[in-house]
Structure formats: structure tokens, C-alpha cells
Design an enzyme around this catalytic site. Structure first.
Site, PDB file in Angstrom:
ATOM      1  CG  ASP A 257      -0.250  -0.370   2.508  1.00 21.05           C
ATOM      2  OD1 ASP A 257       0.974  -0.611   2.503  1.00 21.05           O
ATOM      3  OD2 ASP A 257      -0.936  -0.420   3.549  1.00 21.05           O
ATOM      4  CB  SER A 289      -2.499  -5.947  16.011  1.00 21.33           C
ATOM      5  OG  SER A 289      -2.559  -7.224  15.387  1.00 21.33           O
ATOM      6  N   GLY A 291       3.858  -6.803  16.814  1.00 28.24           N
ATOM      7  CA  GLY A 291       4.955  -6.008  17.337  1.00 28.24           C
ATOM      8  C   GLY A 291       5.955  -5.621  16.260  1.00 28.24           C
ATOM      9  N   GLY A 292       6.446  -4.390  16.338  1.00 29.83           N
ATOM     10  CA  GLY A 292       7.419  -3.902  15.373  1.00 29.83           C
ATOM     11  C   GLY A 292       6.825  -3.431  14.068  1.00 29.83           C
ATOM     12  CG  HIS A 293       2.560  -2.527  11.716  1.00 33.84           C
ATOM     13  ND1 HIS A 293       2.495  -3.273  10.556  1.00 33.84           N
ATOM     14  CD2 HIS A 293       1.828  -1.397  11.478  1.00 33.84           C
ATOM     15  CE1 HIS A 293       1.758  -2.640   9.665  1.00 33.84           C
ATOM     16  NE2 HIS A 293       1.344  -1.506  10.190  1.00 33.84           N
TER      17      HIS A 293
END
Length: 329
Positions: A257, A289, A291-293
Site C-alpha cells: 500500500d 497489531s 509487534g514492530g509494525h
């Protein structure tokens, strides 16, 4: 003397009674006016409150809609969500076709196809014809959602995930906005980028999620999980997007995206348009959601800017709002 005093008192009482009566009439008139205005407003919005739509108005808009728009829906082994989404969006007045991006190892089952075709037939008995197609892909890649569709008959593409529902009225309004600026992206999910203040260099950036947009009132991307764009960008993404970026997206299963936002901004030099709309998430939590996104998305912004040789994203604070659905604007 007494008679004169009594006459004066009588006049005073009459005057007080008259003033009281006039005041009461004024209050009643004001209250009546307010109630009347309220009833008229409520009557005008009654169809919205009851979930109704004007059939004649929908047909009028559909007839002059430049062929309407196509939905390109990304899905992955969530058949119940897919059924809900198709059932909902097939009711939208100016929808021309639905293209399901299918990247699973096995083709869609006959029972699934039969169910979806039946749902569309039930929801288009008003004279509309909505085509449903499965775009089958051999490779499992998020790039598949932006593959060129040769037989696409509409200029407008509404890219949507299978777990996101927007009211048809919101989708139709976003389509109207897109028609006024058909070269840019028009969507419901804004995101932001900015120069990394800790790094001190202009070529390092930070990805900002929803709370960054909410806090600053500024955005530079609208995510393709719910956005309109011109079909020409599917061709550009397929043929012109650097292979290194597409390989990175396939390997990391993220940031397609952002890549599309880079592509459109690089072509137009203009910002996207954020449309206000009520979103219904019908699926479970996604990769955002995990972690680390944010760090992963920041890495994508940095990498893509380096690949493009510049930062094409343009920040803006403009927001499109349908004034027909709000009391004060």
C-alpha cells in the site's frame, strides 16, 4: 377619587395580563418554529436513520456515472468475511464489477463461487448488472492486488480488503470525490510520514500511523485497503514499479500500500484525498497489531524513497466530508 384609583388599577392589571399573554404567545411561536424546523430536518434524514435509500436518486446517479467503478478485493482464506463483503458491496448503486484477487494454492471451490454468484443475483434485481470475476494468481504475493486487469471496463478502481466494510453511501461519496480528482488516490484510511528528527538527514523518514494523523491533522498517504484510484496505476505498478520493491514486498509480506502511494504521488506530484467515512472492521486483528509494525513500515518508507531517488509523498490537511450527513459544517 376611589373610582379613579380603581380604574387605574384595572388598567394596570389589564396591561399586565396583556403583556403576559403576548409573551406567552411569543414563546409558543418560537417553540413551534423550533419544533417545525426539527421535524422537517428529521423527515429529510428519516431514510438515513431507517437505513433506506432513494431508489430513483440512485438510478439517476447510476445512469450518469461514467460507467461506475470496479471493486478489486484482496482476500486470503477468510471465506465467511468474503461472503459478507460481497453481499454488502454488491448493493452499492454504481458498482460495475467485482474482481476478487485470489492467491491461494487451490482455486476457489464451486460451492463458494455458486454462493457469491447467487448473492449478486439477489442484490441486483433493480436492473443493474454487476459482474463477478476471480483473478487467479499462481504466486502468493501482495503485489497481486495491483496486477493489471486487461478487461477492466471502468476507469475507477475501489481497492478494498475483505475484512473492511463501509456503507454504500460513503463509497458513493468517495467515488464522487475521486471523479473530481481522478489522477489522485481518494481513500478512507490516512497515514503520514515525516523527516526523522533524530537522524538529522532529509533522506531518512518515519512512518506515522493513525494517531499521528489524529494528533497533527496532516497525512500524506491513504491506504489501499480502502481507496479509489485510476486503473492506469495498475498498469504502471505491473510494468514500471521497480522489481526490487516488488521483491521486497513479496518477501516481507508488507508495504504494498505504501508502494502504491509512492507510485501515484510520483506521477501526480499532488497529495491524496482523505474522505471521512465510518469503518466497520469485521475481521480479526491484522499485521498492524503485530509487534514492530511501525518500525517495519518506517523501513519501507526509507527504502522506497531511496529506490525512487526522492520523497514523492506530499503532505496535506484537506479532508472531504459529505455535508448532507452532518448537522453543522
Amino acid at each position: 377619587m376611589r373610582g379613579s384609583l380603581m380604574n387605574r388599577r384595572g388598567v394596570q392589571r389589564f396591561g399586565q395580563a396583556l403583556i403576559s399573554t403576548v409573551g406567552s404567545v411569543k414563546i409558543k411561536l418560537v417553540l413551534g418554529f423550533c419544533i417545525g424546523v426539527t421535524l422537517i430536518a428529521l423527515a429529510g434524514r428519516a431514510s438515513e436513520f431507517m437505513g433506506w435509500t432513494s431508489h430513483s436518486a440512485s438510478l439517476e446517479r447510476y445512469s450518469g456515472s461514467r460507467k461506475g467503478y470496479a471493486i478489486v478485493m484482496n482476500t486470503w482464506k477468510r471465506y465467511d468475511l468474503l461472503k459478507q463483503s460481497i453481499s454488502h458491496y454488491s448493493r452499492c448503486p454504481r458498482l460495475d464489477s467485482i474482481h476478487i484477487v485470489w492467491s491461494e494454492p487451490s482455486p476457489p471451490s464451486d460451492s463458494l463461487k455458486k454462493f457469491l454468484y447467487h448473492i449478486i443475483e439477489l442484490n441486483t434485481r433493480d436492473g443493474r448488472q454487476v459482474k463477478l470475476k476471480f483473478d487467479i494468481n499462481k504466486e502468493d504475493s501482495l503485489n497481486n492486488r495491483f496486477k493489471e486487469i486487461p478487461d477492466l471496463e471502468t476507469d475507477a478502481v475501489f481497492s478494498i480488503d475483505d475484512d473492511v466494510i463501509f456503507p454504500c453511501s460513503s463509497v458513493e461519496f468517495a467515488f464522487d470525490v475521486w471523479q473530481s480528482a481522478s489522477d489522485t488516490m481518494v481513500g478512507f484510511v490516512p497515514r503520514m510520514h515525516w523527516v526523522d528528527p533524530m537522524n538529522g538527514y532529509m533522506d531518512h523518514y518515519i512512518y506515522g500511523g493513525w494517531w499521528s494523523v489524529w494528533w497533527t491533522g496532516t497525512y500524506s498517504m491513504v491506504l489501499s485497503k480502502a481507496a479509489f484510484f485510476h486503473k492506469k496505476y495498475l498498469k504502471l505498478y505491473t510494468n514500471e514499479m521497480p522489481a526490487s520493491i516488488k521483491d521486497f514486498i513479496t518477501k516481507n509480506r508488507n508495504c504494498e500500500d505504501i508502494a502504491m502511494s509512492f507510485l501515484v504521488a510520483n506521477v501526480t506530484g499532488t497529495p491524496p484525498i482523505w474522505v471521512k467515512g465510518k469503518i466497520f472492521e469485521i475481521g480479526s486483528t491484522g499485521i498492524s497489531s503485530v509487534g514492530g509494525h511501525t518500525e517495519k513500515r518506517t523501513h519501507c518508507v526509507d527504502r522506497f524513497a531511496a529506490e525512487f531517488g526522492r520523497m514523492p509523498l506530499v503532505p496535506t490537511s484537506v479532508k472531504a466530508v459529505d455535508s448532507r450527513n452532518i448537522w453543522f459544517w
